[in-house]
Scaffold this motif. Sequence first.
Motif, PDB file in Angstrom:
ATOM      1  N   PHE A 151       0.842  -1.201   0.000  1.00 41.68           N
ATOM      2  CA  PHE A 151       0.000   0.000   0.000  1.00 41.68           C
ATOM      3  C   PHE A 151       0.878   1.252   0.000  1.00 41.68           C
ATOM      4  CE2 PHE A 151      -1.927   3.234   2.829  1.00 41.68           C
ATOM      5  CZ  PHE A 151      -3.084   3.515   2.143  1.00 41.68           C
ATOM      6  N   ARG A 152       1.848   1.272   0.905  1.00 44.55           N
ATOM      7  CA  ARG A 152       2.760   2.417   0.974  1.00 44.55           C
ATOM      8  C   ARG A 152       3.546   2.557  -0.314  1.00 44.55           C
ATOM      9  NH1 ARG A 152       3.779   1.276   6.601  1.00 44.55           N
ATOM     10  NH2 ARG A 152       5.597   0.019   6.142  1.00 44.55           N
ATOM     11  N   GLY A 153       4.040   1.409  -0.808  1.00 47.87           N
ATOM     12  CA  GLY A 153       4.834   1.424  -2.041  1.00 47.87           C
ATOM     13  C   GLY A 153       4.026   1.971  -3.205  1.00 47.87           C
ATOM     14  N   ALA A 154       2.760   1.550  -3.294  1.00 46.62           N
ATOM     15  CA  ALA A 154       1.917   1.974  -4.417  1.00 46.62           C
ATOM     16  C   ALA A 154       1.687   3.478  -4.375  1.00 46.62           C
ATOM     17  CB  ALA A 154       0.581   1.226  -4.373  1.00 46.62           C
ATOM     18  N   ILE A 155       1.507   4.016  -3.189  1.00 48.95           N
ATOM     19  CA  ILE A 155       1.288   5.456  -3.075  1.00 48.95           C
ATOM     20  C   ILE A 155       2.582   6.209  -3.411  1.00 48.95           C
ATOM     21  CG2 ILE A 155       0.864   7.310  -1.416  1.00 48.95           C
ATOM     22  CD1 ILE A 155      -1.325   5.684  -0.238  1.00 48.95           C
ATOM     23  N   ALA A 156       3.695   5.712  -2.869  1.00 51.35           N
ATOM     24  CA  ALA A 156       4.975   6.413  -3.068  1.00 51.35           C
ATOM     25  C   ALA A 156       5.392   6.415  -4.533  1.00 51.35           C
ATOM     26  CB  ALA A 156       6.059   5.763  -2.216  1.00 51.35           C
ATOM     27  N   SER A 157       5.117   5.313  -5.237  1.00 51.96           N
ATOM     28  CA  SER A 157       5.630   5.209  -6.601  1.00 51.96           C
ATOM     29  C   SER A 157       4.631   5.719  -7.629  1.00 51.96           C
ATOM     30  CB  SER A 157       5.963   3.751  -6.898  1.00 51.96           C
ATOM     31  OG  SER A 157       4.767   2.998  -6.800  1.00 51.96           O
ATOM     32  N   GLY A 158       3.522   6.255  -7.178  1.00 47.49           N
ATOM     33  CA  GLY A 158       2.556   6.816  -8.125  1.00 47.49           C
ATOM     34  C   GLY A 158       1.691   5.750  -8.766  1.00 47.49           C
ATOM     35  N   ARG A 159       1.657   4.538  -8.180  1.00 49.11           N
ATOM     36  CA  ARG A 159       0.797   3.507  -8.760  1.00 49.11           C
ATOM     37  C   ARG A 159      -0.631   3.607  -8.229  1.00 49.11           C
ATOM     38  NH1 ARG A 159       1.982  -1.375  -7.407  1.00 49.11           N
ATOM     39  NH2 ARG A 159       3.664  -0.908  -5.965  1.00 49.11           N
ATOM     40  N   LEU A 160      -0.886   4.639  -7.458  1.00 47.62           N
ATOM     41  CA  LEU A 160      -2.261   4.892  -7.009  1.00 47.62           C
ATOM     42  C   LEU A 160      -2.972   5.687  -8.095  1.00 47.62           C
ATOM     43  CD1 LEU A 160      -4.583   5.174  -4.900  1.00 47.62           C
ATOM     44  CD2 LEU A 160      -3.413   7.205  -4.073  1.00 47.62           C
ATOM     45  N   LYS A 161      -4.119   5.176  -8.494  1.00 45.75           N
ATOM     46  CA  LYS A 161      -4.922   5.874  -9.499  1.00 45.75           C
ATOM     47  C   LYS A 161      -6.335   6.037  -8.938  1.00 45.75           C
ATOM     48  CE  LYS A 161      -2.298   5.086 -13.512  1.00 45.75           C
ATOM     49  NZ  LYS A 161      -1.192   5.963 -13.210  1.00 45.75           N
ATOM     50  N   ALA A 162      -7.152   6.742  -9.682  1.00 41.02           N
ATOM     51  CA  ALA A 162      -8.539   6.890  -9.243  1.00 41.02           C
ATOM     52  C   ALA A 162      -9.467   6.581 -10.405  1.00 41.02           C
ATOM     53  CB  ALA A 162      -8.771   8.307  -8.745  1.00 41.02           C
ATOM     54  N   ALA A 163     -10.529   5.836 -10.123  1.00 38.71           N
ATOM     55  CA  ALA A 163     -11.547   5.562 -11.136  1.00 38.71           C
ATOM     56  C   ALA A 163     -12.803   6.319 -10.746  1.00 38.71           C
ATOM     57  CB  ALA A 163     -11.820   4.065 -11.206  1.00 38.71           C
ATOM     58  N   ARG A 164     -13.642   6.618 -11.732  1.00 39.63           N
ATOM     59  CA  ARG A 164     -14.906   7.294 -11.444  1.00 39.63           C
ATOM     60  C   ARG A 164     -16.059   6.460 -11.961  1.00 39.63           C
ATOM     61  NH1 ARG A 164     -16.258  12.211 -13.889  1.00 39.63           N
ATOM     62  NH2 ARG A 164     -14.425  12.403 -15.215  1.00 39.63           N
ATOM     63  N   GLN A 165     -17.112   6.381 -11.170  1.00 36.55           N
ATOM     64  CA  GLN A 165     -18.306   5.636 -11.596  1.00 36.55           C
ATOM     65  C   GLN A 165     -19.536   6.521 -11.395  1.00 36.55           C
ATOM     66  OE1 GLN A 165     -19.334   2.099  -9.328  1.00 36.55           O
ATOM     67  NE2 GLN A 165     -20.194   1.130 -11.156  1.00 36.55           N
ATOM     68  N   PRO A 166     -20.409   6.581 -12.421  1.00 41.20           N
ATOM     69  CA  PRO A 166     -21.564   7.480 -12.294  1.00 41.20           C
ATOM     70  C   PRO A 166     -22.630   6.945 -11.337  1.00 41.20           C
ATOM     71  CG  PRO A 166     -21.675   6.290 -14.375  1.00 41.20           C
ATOM     72  CD  PRO A 166     -20.358   5.915 -13.728  1.00 41.20           C
ATOM     73  N   ILE A 167     -23.319   7.870 -10.700  1.00 40.19           N
ATOM     74  CA  ILE A 167     -24.479   7.552  -9.858  1.00 40.19           C
ATOM     75  C   ILE A 167     -25.649   8.320 -10.472  1.00 40.19           C
ATOM     76  CG2 ILE A 167     -25.465   7.877  -7.544  1.00 40.19           C
ATOM     77  CD1 ILE A 167     -22.470   7.540  -6.574  1.00 40.19           C
ATOM     78  N   VAL A 168     -26.695   7.594 -10.845  1.00 38.83           N
ATOM     79  CA  VAL A 168     -27.772   8.221 -11.616  1.00 38.83           C
ATOM     80  C   VAL A 168     -29.072   8.292 -10.816  1.00 38.83           C
ATOM     81  CG1 VAL A 168     -26.762   7.330 -13.764  1.00 38.83           C
ATOM     82  CG2 VAL A 168     -28.650   6.084 -12.679  1.00 38.83           C
ATOM     83  N   ASP A 169     -29.930   9.213 -11.217  1.00 39.59           N
ATOM     84  CA  ASP A 169     -31.267   9.320 -10.648  1.00 39.59           C
ATOM     85  C   ASP A 169     -32.091   8.138 -11.174  1.00 39.59           C
ATOM     86  OD1 ASP A 169     -33.282  11.971  -9.771  1.00 39.59           O
ATOM     87  OD2 ASP A 169     -34.144  10.145 -10.647  1.00 39.59           O
ATOM     88  N   THR A 170     -32.744   7.413 -10.270  1.00 38.75           N
ATOM     89  CA  THR A 170     -33.438   6.193 -10.723  1.00 38.75           C
ATOM     90  C   THR A 170     -34.602   6.512 -11.661  1.00 38.75           C
ATOM     91  OG1 THR A 170     -34.667   6.256  -8.644  1.00 38.75           O
ATOM     92  CG2 THR A 170     -32.904   4.630  -8.800  1.00 38.75           C
ATOM     93  N   THR A 171     -35.149   7.735 -11.604  1.00 40.75           N
ATOM     94  CA  THR A 171     -36.281   8.080 -12.472  1.00 40.75           C
ATOM     95  C   THR A 171     -35.816   8.714 -13.776  1.00 40.75           C
ATOM     96  OG1 THR A 171     -37.408   8.580 -10.407  1.00 40.75           O
ATOM     97  CG2 THR A 171     -38.570   9.150 -12.433  1.00 40.75           C
TER      98      THR A 171
END
Length: 375
Positions: free
Chosen positions: A130-150
């Motif tokens: 976990f520490r290694g991934a953050i330090a070496s820039g292997r941390l990324k972010a994904a985005r997922q949409p949340i929609v109105d059910t109607t």
Amino acid sequence: MLSELKPEELREFAFAAADLLATTDAYGRILTAYGDGALLHHPTADRLVGKEILPLISQSDIRRLRDDLWALGPGRRVCWDDPGAIEGGRRIVVQRNTADPNTFSWQVARTPRSGKVRSERASEMLSERFRGAIASGRLKAARQPIVDTTSLKVSHYEVLARFEGEDSPAGLICAAEETGQIAHLDYIMVHAACARLSAIPDAAFRLAVNISGESVQRLEIVRELCAVIAGHEFQRDRLILEVTESARIQDAAAAARGISMLRRQGVQVALDDFGAGAASFAYLRDFEVDGLKFDGSFLRASPDNPRSMALIRGVARMCADLNIASVGECVETAADHRLLADAGVRYAQGYLFGRPIIDEQFFVKGRTAQAMAAA
Ligand code: C2E
Ligand code: CA
Ligand code: CA
């Protein structure tokens, strides 16, 4: 650069003394810092605070360091344990650099609490990754949409951590929670989200970020999160904090205070994984939240389970009465969607509406700890 900062502006994070990897000159002034060291980061000046590393180390250690340091040959290192310094003790490693023998690399790491060493070994190895991934820039972010059910319009996006080479962040996140390091990730994600929201001043662009139940009950962490939010300009209700892993909440009163403090910043707070833990209803009663997310398992169980259906319907109704936004997740089929819409759940998230997609810009705009570590 540093002298431009007023002394009172210099903030030192509570956890900075642990898990720090920094290159310094012989006087302990930080030249570069990696990993959690990057959390010695000034939230408003938005850059690394090169506070001397030596004040993080006890006086007797400093004397020992100064003597031992110059006696080292290039590439050689000294290492010792300092049992009493912080929770669990810490290990200090210092190495004289080969390329530039006037500089030294330091590592100040937590030492495992002796009694639990064996049982914690696996999670320590994970947290190392976990520490290694953050330090070496292997941390990324994904985005997922949340929609109105109607209307099916996108309401906002959930930001999910991704570690390169891992399908799901769950393993690393769990290890980080077990070893008390999840606050680092929470800080980095909230910081980057704030930077992203201020870089894109579009009211329709809203982000939900996960923060661990572990973090919201720790006052010093909540204060840091509030400072990060306060240091960025954006319409506050564009940021939603989803409190996950509420099972980790040992002190519900402290968590309730933490949630109120965050809400006083104007951001929204949602209770994640509702129905996954035994205390969900008590939390809904005690925590003033703006949103509630049904745990995915709820939906999985529902089609053939009339009780589960009745529960979703009842909770959705209660949310509407209390003006709390309800969200159903893991919506994979049209039938799942119909079920939520029929039960009166306001928003939905899942593969049916869009998978999490890596957001390459997430860590770019704001100079986050990770960006600095990679620099
Ligand atoms: P979560 O907050 O409940 O996130 C939803 C999880 O469901 C995500 O898993 C997402 O990829 C997955 N998912 C979304 N739609 C569907 C679907 O239709 N079907 C199925 N089967 N799964 C779906 P992911 O990304 O593996 O994250 C797992 C957990 O890790 C999250 O659960 C959250 O508790 C934690 N987590 C993720 N990112 C962060 C973070 O930045 N900070 C913290 N503290 N925790 C995080
Ligand atoms: Ca979540
Ligand atoms: Ca969830």
